[in-house]
Design an enzyme around this catalytic site. Structure first.
Site, PDB file in Angstrom:
ATOM      1  N   ASP A 100       0.870  -1.170   0.000  1.00 34.40           N
ATOM      2  CA  ASP A 100       0.000   0.000   0.000  1.00 34.40           C
ATOM      3  C   ASP A 100       0.912   1.228   0.000  1.00 34.40           C
ATOM      4  O   ASP A 100       1.755   1.377   0.882  1.00 34.40           O
ATOM      5  CB  ASP A 100      -0.874  -0.017   1.268  1.00 34.40           C
ATOM      6  CG  ASP A 100      -2.221   0.630   1.049  1.00 34.40           C
ATOM      7  OD1 ASP A 100      -2.250   1.686   0.398  1.00 34.40           O
ATOM      8  OD2 ASP A 100      -3.233   0.096   1.536  1.00 34.40           O
ATOM      9  N   ASP A 202      -2.887   4.726  -2.333  1.00 34.69           N
ATOM     10  CA  ASP A 202      -3.902   5.339  -1.482  1.00 34.69           C
ATOM     11  C   ASP A 202      -4.315   6.721  -2.011  1.00 34.69           C
ATOM     12  O   ASP A 202      -3.450   7.547  -2.329  1.00 34.69           O
ATOM     13  CB  ASP A 202      -3.292   5.487  -0.080  1.00 34.69           C
ATOM     14  CG  ASP A 202      -4.306   5.863   0.976  1.00 34.69           C
ATOM     15  OD1 ASP A 202      -5.184   5.041   1.251  1.00 34.69           O
ATOM     16  OD2 ASP A 202      -4.208   6.974   1.523  1.00 34.69           O
ATOM     17  N   GLU A 244      -6.339   3.956  -5.873  1.00 37.86           N
ATOM     18  CA  GLU A 244      -7.614   4.263  -5.221  1.00 37.86           C
ATOM     19  C   GLU A 244      -8.087   5.628  -5.713  1.00 37.86           C
ATOM     20  O   GLU A 244      -7.383   6.624  -5.554  1.00 37.86           O
ATOM     21  CB  GLU A 244      -7.442   4.296  -3.700  1.00 37.86           C
ATOM     22  CG  GLU A 244      -8.778   4.474  -2.988  1.00 37.86           C
ATOM     23  CD  GLU A 244      -8.655   4.912  -1.526  1.00 37.86           C
ATOM     24  OE1 GLU A 244      -9.586   4.645  -0.760  1.00 37.86           O
ATOM     25  OE2 GLU A 244      -7.638   5.532  -1.168  1.00 37.86           O
ATOM     26  N   HIS A 318     -11.310  -2.477   3.606  1.00 36.16           N
ATOM     27  CA  HIS A 318     -11.180  -2.133   5.026  1.00 36.16           C
ATOM     28  C   HIS A 318     -11.889  -0.829   5.390  1.00 36.16           C
ATOM     29  O   HIS A 318     -11.891  -0.448   6.552  1.00 36.16           O
ATOM     30  CB  HIS A 318      -9.693  -2.024   5.378  1.00 36.16           C
ATOM     31  CG  HIS A 318      -9.031  -0.887   4.657  1.00 36.16           C
ATOM     32  ND1 HIS A 318      -8.869  -0.881   3.284  1.00 36.16           N
ATOM     33  CD2 HIS A 318      -8.536   0.294   5.093  1.00 36.16           C
ATOM     34  CE1 HIS A 318      -8.310   0.252   2.924  1.00 36.16           C
ATOM     35  NE2 HIS A 318      -8.086   0.981   3.995  1.00 36.16           N
ATOM     36  N   ASP A 319     -12.432  -0.132   4.405  1.00 37.88           N
ATOM     37  CA  ASP A 319     -13.164   1.114   4.668  1.00 37.88           C
ATOM     38  C   ASP A 319     -14.669   0.928   4.520  1.00 37.88           C
ATOM     39  O   ASP A 319     -15.421   1.898   4.679  1.00 37.88           O
ATOM     40  CB  ASP A 319     -12.740   2.203   3.670  1.00 37.88           C
ATOM     41  CG  ASP A 319     -11.287   2.617   3.819  1.00 37.88           C
ATOM     42  OD1 ASP A 319     -10.766   2.565   4.947  1.00 37.88           O
ATOM     43  OD2 ASP A 319     -10.669   2.978   2.792  1.00 37.88           O
TER      44      ASP A 319
HETATM   45  C1  NOJ Z   1      -7.922   5.589   2.067  1.00 37.06           C
HETATM   46  C2  NOJ Z   1      -7.671   4.399   2.926  1.00 37.06           C
HETATM   47  O1  NOJ Z   1      -8.247   3.269   2.337  1.00 37.06           O
HETATM   48  C3  NOJ Z   1      -8.244   4.724   4.289  1.00 37.06           C
HETATM   49  O2  NOJ Z   1      -8.274   3.620   5.141  1.00 37.06           O
HETATM   50  C4  NOJ Z   1      -7.435   5.854   4.867  1.00 37.06           C
HETATM   51  O3  NOJ Z   1      -8.000   6.264   6.089  1.00 37.06           O
HETATM   52  C5  NOJ Z   1      -7.388   7.051   3.923  1.00 37.06           C
HETATM   53  N1  NOJ Z   1      -7.176   6.683   2.558  1.00 37.06           N
HETATM   54  C6  NOJ Z   1      -6.290   7.992   4.322  1.00 37.06           C
HETATM   55  O4  NOJ Z   1      -5.049   7.403   4.053  1.00 37.06           O
END
Ligand code: NOJ
Length: 546
Positions: A100, A202, A244, A318-319
């Site tokens: 990541d 990210d 992302e 994970h989000d």
């Molecule tokens: C996206 C990530 O998937 C998330 O978990 C994170 O809090 C934010 N970006 C900030 O890095």
């Protein structure tokens, strides 16, 4: 096209959130040796590459998405030697490790930021985004952080504000500074030379921002920076990159991953997720599931990236909440609906991502009190929203439906006390349903969910039509069923799925009709789709005709 297709188009990906995967030393936090001990589970699932959420040194304000040293590992996760061993052991099983890459921001405890805040003329000052207070005092403008509250924090010592699009402990890096960019590319090469299989990037759509103009996502310098990054790091290496990009549109996706773009392999796009959120309150307010809306977005992406670019396919990460709780049924029909979701997703065109625990149908946890949550985003929004009058009960309902901790409860390996995740106290509660929902129990069942996923990964490797076939949707306005066909040369796969717990009867549209062999199904006994069919609760079938 099929002969020269890159390896990652045939691969099934698996995301590991290290903190919650497997703890080898009893401190209640998952770690790299724990991951190594579970590599056979991934190899058995048929995984081609792992997206490893951050394991770098970090004060863990955002569980590692706040990095204090890009070239070291957080002690709770292990050491660089453990990381090298993970890369090697995974490789021995045919699995690549994708790191990541969190470079929109660092931690405020990174040496760069420590230096930068020393004085205005420190050599690292320009690694971050500093602005004078507004003429009348206060923040330079009213940009808001993604985690709630202002995106600017004041630094007493040097009398300026720094930008943080996330928490104040996550200062944004200044991509306008060529020296910073060079430092990042060097670090990426350092990891690539260590043998990683690529990067998940990210919030990469934010790096080209122009905060003074209020342009954050998809800023004017985004694509020039990504092309520069590609040339300095990725070019000539056979790796996979996934960016992302919450802001990505279908057109935008081609700018990253189109043949001519020369930037990334694919983007992780969220249009299908966001369509399910409340227009005003976003994810914090539960909204009834709308299958027609979901299909519309999935189809839009399948069609737009049919000839060029490449899709990421995912329900969860994970989000996000757990797939089976969000789109299926996490009660009576948990197992069949988990398999239905797998079939529907993996039969589309793109690279599928399994989020840890999805392969056993793990569910959302239902916390009853805010003290049980650990996620910085949830806790920040709780503070802000309850102060603004949202009742604690309403907030809890939203967080239990869409909050990030749903995906972060520990992986359920077995029925023992802490689900086989740790011998200590887990950093976040284990879902009590681990007594029945766990890897050992699922594996003991020849009809288990793991077996279903394993089959899908095998089909992906074996069938060119699954990887490269055209996509045609059917029954687009049907509120309960999803249907599509994939076609390549003489081969056709027809997919039909019921997204409800009722039996649904439907006339199979002409183009979808097929007889052949059921290659992925969650009920026995269907090898044709013809005439009028009765689909059982959450039934899904993919039939191959060649
Ligand atoms: C996206 C990530 O998937 C998330 O978990 C994170 O809090 C934010 N970006 C900030 O890095």
């Amino acid at each position: 096209m099929t002969d020269h297709a890159p390896w990652w188009q045939a691969a099934t990906a698996y995301q590991i959130y290290p903190r919650s995967f497997c703890d080898s030393d009893g401190d209640g936090i998952g770690d790299i040796p724990g991951i190594i001990s579970k590599l056979d589970h991934l190899a058995d699932l048929g995984i081609g590459f792992v997206w490893l959420s951050p394991v770098y040194a970090s004060p863990m304000a955002d569980n590692g998405y706040d990095i204090s040293d890009y070239r070291d590992i957080a002690p709770e996760f292990g050491t660089l030697a453990d990381m090298d061993r993970l890369i090697a052991e995974a490789k021995a099983r045919g699995i690549g490790i994708v790191m990541d890459l969190v470079v929109n921001h660092s931690s405020d405890e990174h040496e760069w930021f420590r230096q930068a805040r020393e004085s205005r003329d420190n050599p690292y000052r320009d690694y971050y985004v500093w602005r004078d207070p507004a003429p009348g005092g206060g923040a330079p403008n009213d940009l808001q952080s993604n985690f709630g509250g202002p995106a600017w924090s004041y630094d007493e010592r040097t009398g300026q504000y720094y930008l943080h699009l996330f928490d104040r402990k996550q200062p944004d890096l200044n991509w306008q500074n060529p020296e910073l960019r060079r430092a990042i590319y060097d670090m990426m090469n350092w990891w690539l030379d260590r043998g990683v299989a690529g990067f998940r990037m990210d919030v990469i759509d934010l790096i080209g921002k122009d905060p003074d103009a209020g342009i954050i996502a998809d800023g004017p310098d985004l694509h020039p920076f990504l092309r520069e990054m590609h040339d300095a790091t990725l070019k000539g290496r056979d790796v996979v990159t996934v960016g992302e990009a919450w802001s990505a549109t279908t057109e935008g996706a081609l700018k990253y991953s189109g043949r001519e773009a020369g930037e990334l392999s694919m983007v992780f796009q969220f249009a299908h997720i966001v369509q399910g959120w409340d227009e005003k309150h976003g994810k914090w307010k539960p909204k009834p599931f709308d299958l027609v809306g979901l299909k519309r977005v999935l189809t839009e992406w399948q069609v737009a990236l049919a000839q060029d670019g490449w899709n990421s396919l995912f329900w969860s990460n994970h989000d996000l909440p757990r797939a089976v709780s969000k789109y299926g049924d996490d009660g009576r029909f948990r197992v069949v609906s988990a398999k239905m979701l797998a079939t529907v997703l993996h039969m589309m065109k793109g690279t599928p991502y399994i989020y840890q625990g999805e392969e056993i149908g793990m569910t959302n946890i239902r916390f009853t009190d805010i003290s049980q949550f650990r996620d910085i985003e949830t806790l920040n929004f709780h503070r802000i929203q309850t102060a603004a009058g949202v009742t604690p009960g309403d907030f809890l309902a939203g967080a239990n439906s869409n909050g990030r901790d749903n995906a972060r409860t520990p992986m359920q390996w077995d029925a023992s006390d802490q689900a086989g995740f740790t011998t200590g106290e887990p950093w976040i509660e284990v879902n009590p349903n681990h007594a029945t929902i766990n890897v050992a129990a699922d594996r003991a069942d020849p009809d288990g969910i793991i077996a279903h996923y394993r089959e899908l990964a095998g089909l992906r490797r074996a069938l060119p039509v699954m990887r490269h076939g055209d996509y045609t949707p059917y029954l687009e306005d049907h509120p309960k069923l999803m249907a599509y066909a994939r076609r390549l040369d003489d081969a056709q796969i027809s997919v039909l799925a019921n997204f409800t717990g009722e039996t649904v009867s439907a006339d199979v549209p002409e183009g979808l009709a097929v007889s052949g062999r059921a290659i992925s199904a969650n009920y026995p006994g269907r090898d044709a789709l013809k005439g009028t069919v009765e689909l059982r609760p959450y039934e899904a079938v993919a039939i191959l005709a060649e």
